[in-house]
Scaffold this active site. Structure first.
Site, mmCIF file in Angstrom:
data_model
loop_
_atom_site.group_PDB
_atom_site.id
_atom_site.type_symbol
_atom_site.label_atom_id
_atom_site.label_comp_id
_atom_site.label_asym_id
_atom_site.label_seq_id
_atom_site.Cartn_x
_atom_site.Cartn_y
_atom_site.Cartn_z
ATOM 1 N N ASP A 30 -9.503 5.897 3.424
ATOM 2 C CA ASP A 30 -8.337 5.443 2.661
ATOM 3 C C ASP A 30 -7.914 6.540 1.687
ATOM 4 O O ASP A 30 -8.758 7.187 1.048
ATOM 5 C CB ASP A 30 -8.661 4.140 1.907
ATOM 6 C CG ASP A 30 -7.397 3.418 1.459
ATOM 7 O OD1 ASP A 30 -7.095 2.357 2.030
ATOM 8 O OD2 ASP A 30 -6.705 3.928 0.549
ATOM 9 N N ASN A 87 -5.888 -7.827 4.539
ATOM 10 C CA ASN A 87 -4.821 -8.380 3.707
ATOM 11 C C ASN A 87 -3.665 -8.806 4.605
ATOM 12 O O ASN A 87 -3.260 -8.043 5.492
ATOM 13 C CB ASN A 87 -4.355 -7.334 2.691
ATOM 14 C CG ASN A 87 -5.444 -6.960 1.707
ATOM 15 O OD1 ASN A 87 -6.259 -7.802 1.328
ATOM 16 N ND2 ASN A 87 -5.488 -5.698 1.299
ATOM 17 N N VAL A 96 0.831 -2.094 4.161
ATOM 18 C CA VAL A 96 1.149 -1.380 5.410
ATOM 19 C C VAL A 96 1.218 -2.416 6.535
ATOM 20 O O VAL A 96 0.190 -3.033 6.866
ATOM 21 C CB VAL A 96 0.084 -0.300 5.724
ATOM 22 C CG1 VAL A 96 0.376 0.357 7.070
ATOM 23 C CG2 VAL A 96 0.045 0.757 4.622
ATOM 24 N N HIS A 100 -4.901 -3.823 9.821
ATOM 25 C CA HIS A 100 -6.021 -2.923 9.551
ATOM 26 C C HIS A 100 -7.077 -3.691 8.771
ATOM 27 O O HIS A 100 -6.769 -4.646 8.046
ATOM 28 C CB HIS A 100 -5.564 -1.689 8.767
ATOM 29 C CG HIS A 100 -4.796 -2.019 7.537
ATOM 30 N ND1 HIS A 100 -3.461 -2.387 7.567
ATOM 31 C CD2 HIS A 100 -5.163 -2.092 6.226
ATOM 32 C CE1 HIS A 100 -3.047 -2.645 6.356
ATOM 33 N NE2 HIS A 100 -4.064 -2.484 5.505
HETATM 34 P P1 5GP Z 1 -3.069 -2.818 2.597
HETATM 35 O O1 5GP Z 1 -2.625 -2.774 1.160
HETATM 36 O O2 5GP Z 1 -1.883 -2.913 3.525
HETATM 37 O O3 5GP Z 1 -4.126 -3.840 2.901
HETATM 38 O O4 5GP Z 1 -3.795 -1.452 2.869
HETATM 39 C C1 5GP Z 1 -3.115 -0.259 3.117
HETATM 40 C C2 5GP Z 1 -4.035 0.870 2.727
HETATM 41 O O5 5GP Z 1 -3.533 2.061 3.284
HETATM 42 C C3 5GP Z 1 -4.147 1.095 1.226
HETATM 43 O O6 5GP Z 1 -5.500 0.918 0.804
HETATM 44 C C4 5GP Z 1 -3.643 2.508 1.028
HETATM 45 O O7 5GP Z 1 -4.363 3.217 0.046
HETATM 46 C C5 5GP Z 1 -3.819 3.107 2.404
HETATM 47 N N1 5GP Z 1 -2.881 4.175 2.703
HETATM 48 C C6 5GP Z 1 -1.541 4.165 2.449
HETATM 49 N N2 5GP Z 1 -0.989 5.314 2.890
HETATM 50 C C7 5GP Z 1 -1.996 6.062 3.430
HETATM 51 C C8 5GP Z 1 -2.027 7.344 4.041
HETATM 52 O O8 5GP Z 1 -1.021 8.051 4.206
HETATM 53 N N3 5GP Z 1 -3.253 7.786 4.472
HETATM 54 C C9 5GP Z 1 -4.378 7.037 4.322
HETATM 55 N N4 5GP Z 1 -5.526 7.559 4.779
HETATM 56 N N5 5GP Z 1 -4.370 5.810 3.745
HETATM 57 C C10 5GP Z 1 -3.197 5.325 3.308
#
Ligand code: 5GP
Length: 114
Positions: A30, A87, A96, A100
């Site tokens: 992440d 989530n 996102v 995931h």
């Molecule tokens: P969500 O909030 O949708 O459950 O998780 C999305 C995750 O993607 C977040 O923890 C965020 O830090 C991670 N994330 C967002 N953009 C990027 C990226 O460009 N690269 C990586 N490796 N992680 C990302």
């Protein structure tokens, strides 16, 4: 349709640290870690979120969870323990829109989560 962020990562259009890959899933670090170990594992197929997974995805979802456990073990988290988080939607904290699973470990995680 435009690619999701994680499709772009899988296509190597956005650089990131990949920790595991097979034909169905990819695991990455992440970008904004919330624990000493914070990995994401996602299906290459862009299922938007778990609420939109279809019955036909059941094998893929089982594979995702089994590989999440394997990745967590390889990251050295088995003995201490770890948390898997998915989530779903705005109130669930999803940012996102590509399914995931977070793999979090390396510190004591509290319950209930914030
Ligand atoms: P969500 O909030 O949708 O459950 O998780 C999305 C995750 O993607 C977040 O923890 C965020 O830090 C991670 N994330 C967002 N953009 C990027 C990226 O460009 N690269 C990586 N490796 N992680 C990302």
């Amino acid at each position: 349709m435009s690619k999701t962020l994680f499709e772009k990562i899988a296509a190597r259009e956005i650089p990131t640290q990949i920790v595991f890959e097979d034909d169905l899933v990819l695991a990455i670090r992440d970008i904004n870690p919330q624990a000493p170990t914070h990995l994401l594992i996602f299906p290459k197929k862009p299922v938007p979120r778990i609420a939109e997974a279809a019955p036909a995805d059941h094998q893929l979802l089982g594979h995702l969870l089994l590989k999440a456990a394997e990745v967590a073990e390889k990251a050295g988290l088995n003995q201490s323990g770890y948390r898997l988080v998915i989530n779903n939607g705005p109130a669930g904290g999803e940012t996102v829109p590509h399914l995931h699973c977070h793999i979090l470990g390396g510190r004591q995680l509290i319950w209930p989560p914030g």
